[in-house]
Design an enzyme around this catalytic site. Structure first.
Site, short mmCIF file in Angstrom:
data_model
loop_
_atom_site.label_atom_id
_atom_site.label_comp_id
_atom_site.label_asym_id
_atom_site.label_seq_id
_atom_site.Cartn_x
_atom_site.Cartn_y
_atom_site.Cartn_z
N TYR A 1 -38.12 17.06 19.80
CA TYR A 1 -37.72 18.39 19.33
C TYR A 1 -38.72 18.93 18.30
CZ TYR A 1 -32.97 17.58 21.15
OH TYR A 1 -31.88 17.34 21.93
N CYS B 1 -33.86 12.00 16.97
CA CYS B 1 -32.79 12.70 17.69
C CYS B 1 -31.44 12.09 17.33
CB CYS B 1 -33.02 12.60 19.19
SG CYS B 1 -34.68 13.09 19.70
N MET B 2 -30.37 12.61 17.91
CA MET B 2 -29.04 12.11 17.60
C MET B 2 -28.88 10.65 18.03
SD MET B 2 -25.30 13.56 18.77
CE MET B 2 -25.46 15.14 17.98
N ASP B 3 -29.36 10.33 19.22
CA ASP B 3 -29.09 9.00 19.79
C ASP B 3 -30.32 8.11 19.93
OD1 ASP B 3 -26.40 9.85 20.31
OD2 ASP B 3 -27.24 11.03 21.95
N ARG C 1 -19.12 -7.56 -12.00
CA ARG C 1 -18.58 -6.68 -10.95
C ARG C 1 -19.70 -6.11 -10.08
NH1 ARG C 1 -16.21 -2.87 -14.46
NH2 ARG C 1 -17.70 -1.33 -13.71
N ARG D 1 -17.03 10.17 -15.57
CA ARG D 1 -16.39 10.27 -14.26
C ARG D 1 -14.92 9.95 -14.49
NH1 ARG D 1 -18.88 6.60 -9.39
NH2 ARG D 1 -17.82 4.98 -10.60
N LYS E 1 -15.99 -1.98 -1.59
CA LYS E 1 -15.60 -0.61 -1.20
C LYS E 1 -16.51 -0.12 -0.07
CE LYS E 1 -18.55 1.30 -4.80
NZ LYS E 1 -18.61 1.60 -6.24
C1 LIG Z 1 -19.46 0.72 -6.98
C2 LIG Z 1 -19.05 0.19 -8.28
C3 LIG Z 1 -19.57 -1.04 -8.75
C4 LIG Z 1 -20.66 -1.80 -8.05
O1 LIG Z 1 -21.89 -1.15 -8.24
P1 LIG Z 1 -23.27 -1.85 -7.82
O2 LIG Z 1 -24.30 -0.97 -8.35
O3 LIG Z 1 -23.26 -1.88 -6.31
O4 LIG Z 1 -23.25 -3.21 -8.38
C5 LIG Z 1 -19.04 -1.54 -9.92
N1 LIG Z 1 -18.10 -0.88 -10.61
C6 LIG Z 1 -17.59 0.31 -10.21
C7 LIG Z 1 -16.57 1.01 -11.03
C8 LIG Z 1 -18.07 0.90 -9.05
O5 LIG Z 1 -17.60 2.09 -8.65
#
Ligand SMILES: *Cc1c(COP(=O)(O)O)cnc(C)c1O
Length: 389
Positions: A272, A319-321, A231, A137, A39
């Site tokens: 700045y 700064c920004m850049d 995961r 969540r 993601k």
């Molecule tokens: C982002 C996420 C992960 C991965 O988390 P890490 O801490 O990067 O391993 C796994 N499961 C779900 C539901 C997530 O949102």
């Protein structure tokens, strides 16, 4: 493009990704499947290139947060299973079915909606049921007095027409925290997950093919939670506190170059807000890396970047850049030389700690105007700049 690449860029070492994947794969063993979390553009590393590499290496699943992210992968030749962790609007359920994308089901309302759409279309939507065991969540609430209604809601969802419940999963809140209280919480979350899965499977008289819950913290510290599939996200990218102890390598190295160097008299203020004042004759370099590239302004005057001869303290407001670095103690460092913001030689973990945040936020913050340079089998295989030309 060639010229912009010499300014500032992020090197993405797909060989390090391969090393991390293989190391983790070996850690969890043959019987556990592997889902790579990609993601947020693979935490800023480039979701397409990371996913291609994982697909080539034989990973089992990918996860993204939205249908847009999933479609980007399908459009770029990723054919392996993809799980969407967030919700998908009703109007796009047809795309999920068409593209063979797996959808998380996190509540009764969404289950009914997905089922109605899939049935109307005459298709089947593959789903993974999300259980809320204490993250509070997304997911079916199953804690304490909610156990029975939670289990019942999940069973109902699994029986709905048009849905095929391939998996069930939950997410840990503190699996990466070392204190006893957190360990206890993780244990309770996992225990609840097992009880929910058992109850649902008993009632339905079938077993889920994929029960999963192990994020980075759990892959590193909680082997009993690996179940059918792990995961991880952060670990794949070789960041965070567990990466080094597991022998993983950082995938992203963020580099810039010195644009110009000037020598200031003592008592000269820099940038700045005049936050920094020279105390001696000071040799100051300017690097084209600023907060619009992803460097937090809150780090101003508090961090250092790595040169070939050692760390150069950053001076004055970012700064920004661009920002300024002190080269007084590094006389051999010259205009055009490379400077590492974080990566191979200076850990993103340290910069994150200085900023009071986690490494995830720093790699995600590397903005789209920073070109990505991909290395594979020891050489540059692709350069990518995400701007509209
Ligand atoms: C982002 C996420 C992960 C991965 O988390 P890490 O801490 O990067 O391993 C796994 N499961 C779900 C539901 C997530 O949102």
């Amino acid at each position: 493009m060639e010229s912009t690449l010499r300014r500032t860029w992020a090197e993405i070492d797909l060989d390090a990704l391969e090393h991390n994947y293989r190391t983790l794969r070996e850690r969890v063993g043959r019987d556990v499947k592997f889902l790579g979390v990609v993601k947020a553009d693979a935490y800023g590393h480039g979701a397409v290139q990371v996913s291609r590499t994982l697909q080539e290496l034989g990973a089992d699943y990918l996860a993204v947060s939205s249908i847009d992210e999933a479609m980007e992968l399908r459009d770029n030749g990723i054919t392996m299973p993809i799980l969407i962790l967030g919700h998908t609007p009703r109007e796009q359920v047809d795309r999920l079915i068409e593209l063979g994308i797996t959808q998380s089901v996190t509540c009764r309302a969404k289950a009914l909606e997905y089922s109605a759409e899939a049935s109307r279309l005459g298709g089947t939507l593959k789903v993974h049921i999300k259980v809320d065991t204490g993250m509070s969540r997304l997911g079916y609430l199953c804690e304490g007095r909610h156990f029975d209604t939670g289990v019942e809601g999940i069973c109902d969802a699994c029986r709905l027409p048009g849905l095929e419940a391939e998996g069930i999963f939950t997410h840990f809140a503190v699996s990466d925290e070392p204190d006893d209280d957190s360990a206890d919480y993780t244990r309770r979350q996992f225990d609840l997950f097992r009880r929910v899965v058992d109850a649902v499977e008993t009632r339905l008289g079938r077993r889920f093919a994929l029960r999963h819950c192990a994020n980075t913290g759990a892959v590193a510290r909680w082997p009993e939670t690996w179940l059918d599939m792990v995961r991880p996200g952060l670990l794949l990218y070789g960041c965070g506190e567990f990466a080094a102890e597991l022998g993983l390598r950082p995938v992203m190295t963020l580099k810039t170059t010195i644009s110009t160097i000037k020598v200031y008299d003592p008592d000269t203020t820099v940038s700045y807000g005049r936050l920094f004042r020279t105390e001696r004759t000071t040799r100051m370099g300017v690097v084209p890396y600023g907060y619009a590239d992803g460097l937090f302004r809150a780090l101003s005057n508090r961090c250092a970047f790595m040169t070939a001869d050692g760390p150069a303290p950053q001076r004055g407001r970012i700064c920004m850049d661009m920002c300024m670095i002190d080269l007084t103690e590094l006389p051999r460092v010259d205009v055009g030389d490379e400077v590492e913001i974080f990566g191979e030689h200076s850990s993103v973990n340290e910069l994150a700690a200085l900023a009071g945040t986690i490494p995830y936020e720093l790699t995600c913050a590397v903005s789209k105007r920073v070109p990505r340079v991909y290395r594979r089998h020891g050489r540059v295989v692709e350069r990518e700049l995400m701007l509209r030309f």
